[in-house]
Design an enzyme around this catalytic site. Structure first.
Site, PDB file in Angstrom:
ATOM      1  N   ARG A 191      23.230  69.114  59.734  1.00  0.00           N
ATOM      2  CA  ARG A 191      23.589  69.277  58.319  1.00  0.00           C
ATOM      3  C   ARG A 191      24.005  67.958  57.696  1.00  0.00           C
ATOM      4  O   ARG A 191      23.756  67.713  56.505  1.00  0.00           O
ATOM      5  CB  ARG A 191      24.715  70.311  58.188  1.00  0.00           C
ATOM      6  CG  ARG A 191      25.119  70.577  56.747  1.00  0.00           C
ATOM      7  CD  ARG A 191      25.955  71.814  56.555  1.00  0.00           C
ATOM      8  NE  ARG A 191      27.301  71.707  57.098  1.00  0.00           N
ATOM      9  CZ  ARG A 191      28.340  72.446  56.675  1.00  0.00           C
ATOM     10  NH1 ARG A 191      28.175  73.333  55.702  1.00  0.00           N
ATOM     11  NH2 ARG A 191      29.520  72.324  57.234  1.00  0.00           N
ATOM     12  N   ALA A 250      26.529  73.237  50.309  1.00  0.00           N
ATOM     13  CA  ALA A 250      25.931  73.477  51.617  1.00  0.00           C
ATOM     14  C   ALA A 250      26.689  74.653  52.219  1.00  0.00           C
ATOM     15  O   ALA A 250      27.899  74.578  52.436  1.00  0.00           O
ATOM     16  CB  ALA A 250      26.058  72.238  52.500  1.00  0.00           C
ATOM     17  N   SER A 251      25.979  75.740  52.468  1.00  0.00           N
ATOM     18  CA  SER A 251      26.630  76.967  52.926  1.00  0.00           C
ATOM     19  C   SER A 251      27.173  76.824  54.335  1.00  0.00           C
ATOM     20  O   SER A 251      26.806  75.914  55.087  1.00  0.00           O
ATOM     21  CB  SER A 251      25.638  78.132  52.884  1.00  0.00           C
ATOM     22  OG  SER A 251      25.173  78.355  51.575  1.00  0.00           O
ATOM     23  N   MET A 252      28.065  77.754  54.710  1.00  0.00           N
ATOM     24  CA  MET A 252      28.573  77.802  56.077  1.00  0.00           C
ATOM     25  C   MET A 252      27.401  77.943  57.052  1.00  0.00           C
ATOM     26  O   MET A 252      26.526  78.799  56.853  1.00  0.00           O
ATOM     27  CB  MET A 252      29.506  78.992  56.252  1.00  0.00           C
ATOM     28  CG  MET A 252      30.767  78.946  55.456  1.00  0.00           C
ATOM     29  SD  MET A 252      31.709  80.506  55.596  1.00  0.00           S
ATOM     30  CE  MET A 252      32.174  80.460  57.331  1.00  0.00           C
ATOM     31  N   PRO A 253      27.351  77.135  58.109  1.00  0.00           N
ATOM     32  CA  PRO A 253      26.269  77.269  59.087  1.00  0.00           C
ATOM     33  C   PRO A 253      26.124  78.687  59.649  1.00  0.00           C
ATOM     34  O   PRO A 253      25.009  79.148  59.891  1.00  0.00           O
ATOM     35  CB  PRO A 253      26.651  76.263  60.172  1.00  0.00           C
ATOM     36  CG  PRO A 253      27.380  75.194  59.420  1.00  0.00           C
ATOM     37  CD  PRO A 253      28.171  75.930  58.377  1.00  0.00           C
TER      38      PRO A 253
END
Length: 392
Positions: free
Chosen positions: A36, A98-101
Protein backbone atom coordinates in the site's frame (compact mmCIF):
# COMPACT_ATOMS: atom_id res chain seq x y z
CA UNK A 1 13.23 -7.80 -2.22
CA UNK A 2 11.69 -6.57 1.03
CA UNK A 3 13.15 -7.10 4.49
CA UNK A 4 10.29 -9.48 5.28
CA UNK A 5 11.05 -11.53 2.17
CA UNK A 6 14.72 -11.72 3.07
CA UNK A 7 13.81 -12.96 6.55
CA UNK A 8 11.42 -15.53 5.06
CA UNK A 9 8.46 -13.99 6.91
CA UNK A 10 5.15 -12.51 5.95
CA UNK A 11 4.71 -8.88 7.07
CA UNK A 12 2.91 -8.85 10.46
CA UNK A 13 -0.23 -7.29 8.96
CA UNK A 14 -0.30 -9.95 6.26
CA UNK A 15 -0.24 -12.68 8.89
CA UNK A 16 -2.99 -10.92 10.81
CA UNK A 17 -5.18 -10.59 7.72
CA UNK A 18 -4.80 -14.29 7.00
CA UNK A 19 -5.42 -15.36 10.60
CA UNK A 20 -8.56 -13.22 10.82
CA UNK A 21 -9.70 -14.55 7.43
CA UNK A 22 -10.06 -11.00 6.12
CA UNK A 23 -7.64 -12.07 3.37
CA UNK A 24 -7.69 -15.49 1.73
CA UNK A 25 -4.46 -17.31 0.91
CA UNK A 26 -4.86 -16.82 -2.85
CA UNK A 27 -4.45 -13.05 -2.33
CA UNK A 28 -1.39 -13.33 -0.06
CA UNK A 29 1.24 -13.26 -2.87
CA UNK A 30 -0.38 -10.15 -4.32
CA UNK A 31 -0.49 -8.49 -0.91
CA UNK A 32 3.23 -9.09 -0.45
CA UNK A 33 4.10 -7.97 -3.99
CA UNK A 34 2.02 -4.77 -4.04
CA UNK A 35 2.53 -2.69 -0.86
CA UNK A 36 0.00 0.00 0.00
CA UNK A 37 2.88 2.36 0.74
CA UNK A 38 3.76 2.55 -2.96
CA UNK A 39 0.45 4.32 -3.62
CA UNK A 40 0.25 6.74 -0.72
CA UNK A 41 1.16 10.43 -0.97
CA UNK A 42 3.88 12.02 1.16
CA UNK A 43 1.28 13.65 3.44
CA UNK A 44 -1.40 11.35 4.89
CA UNK A 45 -4.02 11.51 7.64
CA UNK A 46 -4.41 8.08 9.29
CA UNK A 47 -7.85 7.64 10.87
CA UNK A 48 -8.12 6.51 14.47
CA UNK A 49 -11.10 4.15 14.64
CA UNK A 50 -11.52 4.66 18.39
CA UNK A 51 -11.54 8.46 18.51
CA UNK A 52 -12.78 9.13 14.99
CA UNK A 53 -9.97 11.62 14.47
CA UNK A 54 -7.29 11.96 11.82
CA UNK A 55 -3.77 13.30 12.40
CA UNK A 56 -1.36 14.42 9.71
CA UNK A 57 1.81 12.37 9.16
CA UNK A 58 4.46 13.44 6.66
CA UNK A 59 6.87 11.00 5.08
CA UNK A 60 9.34 13.83 4.64
CA UNK A 61 9.54 14.69 8.33
CA UNK A 62 8.64 11.39 10.00
CA UNK A 63 9.24 8.48 7.60
CA UNK A 64 9.14 5.79 10.29
CA UNK A 65 5.67 6.75 11.55
CA UNK A 66 4.46 7.22 7.98
CA UNK A 67 5.61 3.69 7.09
CA UNK A 68 4.12 2.26 10.26
CA UNK A 69 0.69 3.62 9.34
CA UNK A 70 1.08 2.53 5.72
CA UNK A 71 1.59 -1.04 6.97
CA UNK A 72 -1.26 -0.90 9.52
CA UNK A 73 -4.89 -1.95 9.28
CA UNK A 74 -6.27 1.59 9.41
CA UNK A 75 -8.00 3.78 6.82
CA UNK A 76 -5.88 6.69 5.64
CA UNK A 77 -7.36 9.96 4.38
CA UNK A 78 -5.48 11.29 1.35
CA UNK A 79 -7.73 14.21 0.38
CA UNK A 80 -10.03 16.65 2.14
CA UNK A 81 -12.87 18.81 0.80
CA UNK A 82 -12.66 17.62 -2.81
CA UNK A 83 -9.12 18.97 -3.09
CA UNK A 84 -9.91 22.49 -1.88
CA UNK A 85 -8.09 21.87 1.41
CA UNK A 86 -4.48 22.81 2.13
CA UNK A 87 -2.21 22.60 5.14
CA UNK A 88 -1.54 19.95 7.77
CA UNK A 89 -4.73 20.17 9.80
CA UNK A 90 -7.63 17.93 8.71
CA UNK A 91 -10.26 19.57 6.54
CA UNK A 92 -14.02 19.55 6.99
CA UNK A 93 -14.84 16.39 5.01
CA UNK A 94 -12.63 13.51 3.94
CA UNK A 95 -13.14 12.94 0.21
CA UNK A 96 -10.52 10.38 -0.83
CA UNK A 97 -8.69 7.70 1.10
CA UNK A 98 -6.89 4.38 1.22
CA UNK A 99 -9.26 1.91 2.84
CA UNK A 100 -8.39 -0.49 5.65
CA UNK A 101 -6.51 -3.47 4.16
CA UNK A 102 -8.90 -5.86 5.93
CA UNK A 103 -11.84 -4.24 4.12
CA UNK A 104 -9.98 -4.16 0.80
CA UNK A 105 -9.19 -7.88 0.84
CA UNK A 106 -12.57 -8.88 2.22
CA UNK A 107 -14.23 -7.14 -0.74
CA UNK A 108 -11.75 -8.66 -3.18
CA UNK A 109 -12.68 -12.06 -1.76
CA UNK A 110 -16.36 -11.23 -2.37
CA UNK A 111 -15.48 -10.25 -5.94
CA UNK A 112 -14.22 -13.79 -6.61
CA UNK A 113 -12.07 -12.97 -9.64
CA UNK A 114 -11.00 -15.79 -11.93
CA UNK A 115 -8.03 -15.98 -14.34
CA UNK A 116 -8.75 -13.67 -17.24
CA UNK A 117 -11.60 -11.81 -15.50
CA UNK A 118 -12.17 -8.29 -16.80
CA UNK A 119 -12.86 -5.89 -13.95
CA UNK A 120 -14.34 -2.40 -13.75
CA UNK A 121 -13.50 -0.51 -10.57
CA UNK A 122 -15.40 2.64 -9.59
CA UNK A 123 -13.45 4.94 -7.29
CA UNK A 124 -9.74 4.74 -8.09
CA UNK A 125 -8.49 6.66 -5.06
CA UNK A 126 -4.80 6.02 -4.54
CA UNK A 127 -4.75 3.25 -7.17
CA UNK A 128 -3.77 0.51 -4.72
CA UNK A 129 -6.93 -1.56 -5.23
CA UNK A 130 -6.54 -1.34 -9.01
CA UNK A 131 -2.89 -2.37 -8.63
CA UNK A 132 -3.84 -5.43 -6.60
CA UNK A 133 -6.33 -6.46 -9.30
CA UNK A 134 -3.84 -5.74 -12.09
CA UNK A 135 -1.17 -7.85 -10.39
CA UNK A 136 -3.62 -10.74 -10.07
CA UNK A 137 -5.31 -10.46 -13.47
CA UNK A 138 -2.95 -8.48 -15.68
CA UNK A 139 -3.15 -4.73 -16.29
CA UNK A 140 -5.01 -5.15 -19.56
CA UNK A 141 -7.99 -6.62 -17.69
CA UNK A 142 -8.51 -3.74 -15.24
CA UNK A 143 -10.32 -0.44 -15.87
CA UNK A 144 -10.72 2.01 -13.01
CA UNK A 145 -12.80 5.21 -13.03
CA UNK A 146 -12.17 8.25 -10.81
CA UNK A 147 -14.33 11.40 -10.74
CA UNK A 148 -11.59 13.69 -9.38
CA UNK A 149 -9.11 14.64 -12.10
CA UNK A 150 -6.20 15.27 -9.71
CA UNK A 151 -6.78 11.99 -7.86
CA UNK A 152 -7.01 10.11 -11.17
CA UNK A 153 -3.73 11.64 -12.37
CA UNK A 154 -1.95 10.78 -9.13
CA UNK A 155 -3.18 7.17 -9.22
CA UNK A 156 -2.22 6.81 -12.87
CA UNK A 157 1.30 8.03 -12.12
CA UNK A 158 1.63 5.66 -9.13
CA UNK A 159 0.47 2.69 -11.22
CA UNK A 160 2.94 3.55 -13.97
CA UNK A 161 5.81 3.91 -11.50
CA UNK A 162 4.97 0.50 -10.09
CA UNK A 163 4.74 -1.07 -13.53
CA UNK A 164 1.05 -1.99 -13.36
CA UNK A 165 -0.59 0.11 -16.06
CA UNK A 166 -4.28 -0.50 -15.45
CA UNK A 167 -6.45 1.84 -17.48
CA UNK A 168 -7.34 4.89 -15.37
CA UNK A 169 -10.33 6.87 -16.65
CA UNK A 170 -11.22 10.33 -15.39
CA UNK A 171 -15.01 10.38 -15.38
CA UNK A 172 -18.26 9.78 -13.54
CA UNK A 173 -18.20 6.22 -12.26
CA UNK A 174 -22.00 6.25 -11.99
CA UNK A 175 -22.01 5.78 -15.76
CA UNK A 176 -19.53 2.93 -15.52
CA UNK A 177 -17.29 2.73 -18.57
CA UNK A 178 -19.32 1.35 -21.49
CA UNK A 179 -16.37 1.55 -23.88
CA UNK A 180 -14.69 -1.32 -22.04
CA UNK A 181 -17.79 -3.47 -21.49
CA UNK A 182 -18.73 -6.20 -20.97
CA UNK A 183 -17.02 -6.88 -17.64
CA UNK A 184 -16.95 -10.05 -15.58
CA UNK A 185 -16.73 -8.14 -12.33
CA UNK A 186 -17.57 -4.63 -11.10
CA UNK A 187 -16.34 -3.31 -7.75
CA UNK A 188 -17.03 0.06 -6.14
CA UNK A 189 -14.77 1.58 -3.50
CA UNK A 190 -17.20 4.34 -2.54
CA UNK A 191 -20.49 4.21 -0.66
CA UNK A 192 -23.65 4.15 -2.76
CA UNK A 193 -27.27 4.97 -2.13
CA UNK A 194 -28.31 3.83 -5.59
CA UNK A 195 -26.54 1.22 -7.71
CA UNK A 196 -26.83 2.36 -11.35
CA UNK A 197 -28.46 -0.08 -13.71
CA UNK A 198 -25.70 0.86 -16.17
CA UNK A 199 -23.36 -1.34 -14.12
CA UNK A 200 -25.74 -4.27 -14.54
CA UNK A 201 -25.94 -3.63 -18.28
CA UNK A 202 -22.15 -3.53 -18.54
CA UNK A 203 -21.67 -6.81 -16.65
CA UNK A 204 -21.92 -10.22 -18.29
CA UNK A 205 -24.78 -12.52 -17.21
CA UNK A 206 -23.49 -14.42 -14.20
CA UNK A 207 -21.02 -11.64 -13.46
CA UNK A 208 -20.61 -10.15 -9.99
CA UNK A 209 -21.05 -6.60 -8.69
CA UNK A 210 -19.56 -5.79 -5.27
CA UNK A 211 -20.43 -2.41 -3.79
CA UNK A 212 -20.84 -0.73 -0.38
CA UNK A 213 -24.51 0.26 -0.27
CA UNK A 214 -26.88 1.74 2.25
CA UNK A 215 -29.80 4.09 2.71
CA UNK A 216 -29.86 7.74 3.70
CA UNK A 217 -31.14 6.67 7.14
CA UNK A 218 -27.51 6.68 8.31
CA UNK A 219 -23.95 6.78 6.99
CA UNK A 220 -23.64 3.05 7.50
CA UNK A 221 -23.13 0.81 4.47
CA UNK A 222 -23.04 -2.93 3.94
CA UNK A 223 -21.23 -4.73 1.14
CA UNK A 224 -23.72 -5.95 -1.45
CA UNK A 225 -22.61 -8.93 -3.55
CA UNK A 226 -24.93 -9.05 -6.53
CA UNK A 227 -25.00 -11.60 -9.34
CA UNK A 228 -26.35 -10.56 -12.74
CA UNK A 229 -29.20 -12.78 -13.92
CA UNK A 230 -28.88 -14.92 -17.08
CA UNK A 231 -31.17 -12.54 -18.99
CA UNK A 232 -29.29 -9.45 -17.75
CA UNK A 233 -32.52 -7.93 -16.43
CA UNK A 234 -31.46 -7.72 -12.79
CA UNK A 235 -28.65 -8.17 -10.28
CA UNK A 236 -29.44 -9.69 -6.90
CA UNK A 237 -27.66 -11.03 -3.85
CA UNK A 238 -26.99 -10.89 -0.13
CA UNK A 239 -24.98 -8.41 1.91
CA UNK A 240 -21.72 -9.77 3.30
CA UNK A 241 -21.09 -7.40 6.21
CA UNK A 242 -21.09 -3.81 7.48
CA UNK A 243 -18.67 -1.11 6.30
CA UNK A 244 -18.60 2.66 6.02
CA UNK A 245 -17.25 4.38 2.92
CA UNK A 246 -17.01 7.90 1.58
CA UNK A 247 -20.06 8.41 -0.58
CA UNK A 248 -20.12 8.64 -4.36
CA UNK A 249 -20.00 12.38 -4.95
CA UNK A 250 -23.23 12.54 -6.91
CA UNK A 251 -25.05 10.65 -4.11
CA UNK A 252 -24.01 12.65 -1.08
CA UNK A 253 -26.98 13.74 0.99
CA UNK A 254 -27.15 17.48 1.68
CA UNK A 255 -27.11 18.25 5.41
CA UNK A 256 -30.47 18.42 7.11
CA UNK A 257 -31.42 21.93 8.26
CA UNK A 258 -33.37 21.35 11.47
CA UNK A 259 -35.19 24.69 11.38
CA UNK A 260 -36.73 23.84 8.01
CA UNK A 261 -38.48 20.91 9.68
CA UNK A 262 -39.17 22.28 13.15
CA UNK A 263 -39.47 26.06 12.84
CA UNK A 264 -41.12 26.41 16.26
CA UNK A 265 -41.17 24.34 19.42
CA UNK A 266 -40.87 20.56 19.46
CA UNK A 267 -43.85 20.54 21.81
CA UNK A 268 -45.99 21.85 18.94
CA UNK A 269 -45.83 18.37 17.42
CA UNK A 270 -48.22 15.56 18.27
CA UNK A 271 -47.06 13.98 21.52
CA UNK A 272 -47.14 10.27 22.34
CA UNK A 273 -44.82 7.87 24.15
CA UNK A 274 -43.07 4.55 23.50
CA UNK A 275 -42.09 1.60 25.63
CA UNK A 276 -38.95 1.04 23.56
CA UNK A 277 -35.93 1.84 25.72
CA UNK A 278 -32.75 3.66 24.83
CA UNK A 279 -30.75 0.46 25.36
CA UNK A 280 -32.95 -1.37 22.86
CA UNK A 281 -32.84 1.40 20.28
CA UNK A 282 -29.48 3.19 20.40
CA UNK A 283 -26.93 0.53 19.47
CA UNK A 284 -23.31 0.20 18.43
CA UNK A 285 -22.26 1.83 15.17
CA UNK A 286 -22.12 -1.32 13.05
CA UNK A 287 -25.06 -3.12 14.65
CA UNK A 288 -27.55 -4.29 12.00
CA UNK A 289 -30.41 -2.49 13.77
CA UNK A 290 -29.81 0.89 12.14
CA UNK A 291 -29.19 -0.67 8.73
CA UNK A 292 -32.44 -2.67 8.98
CA UNK A 293 -34.46 0.39 9.98
CA UNK A 294 -33.16 2.17 6.89
CA UNK A 295 -34.43 -0.67 4.72
CA UNK A 296 -37.88 -0.55 6.31
CA UNK A 297 -38.33 3.24 6.64
CA UNK A 298 -37.47 4.77 3.26
CA UNK A 299 -36.68 8.41 2.53
CA UNK A 300 -35.79 9.15 6.14
CA UNK A 301 -32.60 10.00 7.99
CA UNK A 302 -31.84 9.51 11.69
CA UNK A 303 -29.70 11.75 13.88
CA UNK A 304 -28.72 10.44 17.31
CA UNK A 305 -27.83 13.35 19.59
CA UNK A 306 -25.36 13.28 22.46
CA UNK A 307 -26.70 12.30 25.87
CA UNK A 308 -26.87 15.11 28.43
CA UNK A 309 -28.22 15.10 31.98
CA UNK A 310 -29.66 11.62 31.49
CA UNK A 311 -31.58 12.53 28.33
CA UNK A 312 -30.89 11.63 24.69
CA UNK A 313 -33.02 12.89 21.79
CA UNK A 314 -33.11 10.86 18.58
CA UNK A 315 -34.35 12.79 15.56
CA UNK A 316 -35.90 11.61 12.30
CA UNK A 317 -36.31 13.75 9.18
CA UNK A 318 -38.28 12.95 6.04
CA UNK A 319 -36.27 13.35 2.85
CA UNK A 320 -39.23 13.62 0.47
CA UNK A 321 -41.26 16.04 2.60
CA UNK A 322 -40.93 17.99 5.86
CA UNK A 323 -42.09 15.22 8.19
CA UNK A 324 -40.13 14.93 11.43
CA UNK A 325 -40.11 13.08 14.72
CA UNK A 326 -38.19 13.17 17.97
CA UNK A 327 -37.94 10.37 20.52
CA UNK A 328 -36.63 11.62 23.85
CA UNK A 329 -35.06 8.82 25.87
CA UNK A 330 -34.60 9.70 29.52
CA UNK A 331 -33.05 7.60 32.29
CA UNK A 332 -35.69 6.05 34.54
CA UNK A 333 -38.66 7.24 32.51
CA UNK A 334 -40.73 6.16 29.54
CA UNK A 335 -39.59 7.84 26.33
CA UNK A 336 -41.69 10.70 25.02
CA UNK A 337 -42.23 11.18 21.29
CA UNK A 338 -43.21 14.20 19.19
CA UNK A 339 -44.10 14.03 15.49
CA UNK A 340 -45.05 16.49 12.78
CA UNK A 341 -45.70 16.58 9.05
CA UNK A 342 -47.56 14.33 6.60
CA UNK A 343 -45.81 11.13 7.72
CA UNK A 344 -45.71 9.76 11.25
CA UNK A 345 -42.05 8.89 11.11
CA UNK A 346 -41.73 7.53 14.64
CA UNK A 347 -44.71 5.25 14.07
CA UNK A 348 -42.94 3.90 10.97
CA UNK A 349 -39.64 3.54 12.84
CA UNK A 350 -41.27 1.80 15.81
CA UNK A 351 -43.06 -0.62 13.47
CA UNK A 352 -39.74 -1.33 11.70
CA UNK A 353 -37.99 -1.89 15.04
CA UNK A 354 -40.61 -4.39 16.17
CA UNK A 355 -40.46 -6.11 12.77
CA UNK A 356 -36.69 -6.52 13.14
CA UNK A 357 -36.99 -7.87 16.68
CA UNK A 358 -39.82 -10.17 15.64
CA UNK A 359 -37.64 -11.70 12.91
CA UNK A 360 -34.90 -12.60 15.37
CA UNK A 361 -32.80 -9.40 15.07
CA UNK A 362 -31.25 -10.48 11.75
CA UNK A 363 -27.73 -9.31 10.96
CA UNK A 364 -26.58 -7.83 7.65
CA UNK A 365 -25.91 -11.20 6.05
CA UNK A 366 -29.60 -12.16 6.10
CA UNK A 367 -30.60 -9.10 4.10
CA UNK A 368 -30.40 -8.90 0.32
CA UNK A 369 -30.79 -6.39 -2.51
CA UNK A 370 -32.20 -6.67 -6.01
CA UNK A 371 -31.46 -4.02 -8.64
CA UNK A 372 -33.55 -3.71 -11.81
CA UNK A 373 -34.11 -0.95 -14.34
CA UNK A 374 -37.11 0.09 -12.21
CA UNK A 375 -35.15 0.59 -9.00
CA UNK A 376 -34.08 -1.24 -5.86
CA UNK A 377 -35.82 -3.80 -3.69
CA UNK A 378 -34.67 -5.21 -0.34
CA UNK A 379 -35.44 -8.61 1.12
CA UNK A 380 -34.82 -10.81 4.13
CA UNK A 381 -33.62 -14.36 3.54
CA UNK A 382 -35.56 -14.88 0.28
CA UNK A 383 -35.56 -12.67 -2.87
CA UNK A 384 -39.21 -13.59 -3.40
CA UNK A 385 -40.19 -11.69 -0.23
CA UNK A 386 -38.91 -8.30 -1.31
CA UNK A 387 -40.17 -4.77 -0.85
CA UNK A 388 -39.45 -1.49 -2.71
CA UNK A 389 -37.08 1.05 -1.17
CA UNK A 390 -39.26 4.09 -1.72
CA UNK A 391 -41.87 5.72 0.48
CA UNK A 392 -45.52 4.98 -0.30
Amino acid sequence: MTTHEREGERPPLGRSLLESEAMTSDWAPTYEAVPRSAFLPVLIWPHDMETGRSVAVSKASDPATWQEYADSNVPIVTQWDDGEHSGMEPGDESTSSASMPSVVFSMLHDLDVQPGSRVLEVGTGTGWNAALLAHRLGSVNVVTVEVDEAVAASARAALERFGLRAKVVHGDGFRGHPEGAPYDRVIATCGLRSIPFAWVEQTRPGGVIVAPWGTHFSHQDAVARLVVSPDGEQASGLFTGPVEFMKLRSQRRPPVVHAEYVPGRVADGDETSTKITEEEFVREKFDAHRFALGLRVPDCCQVVAYKRDGARPVWFYGLSDRSWACAMFRDGAEARVWQGGPRRLWDEVEEAHRWWVGHGEPDHSRFGLTVTSDGHQAWLDKPSDRWPLTAA
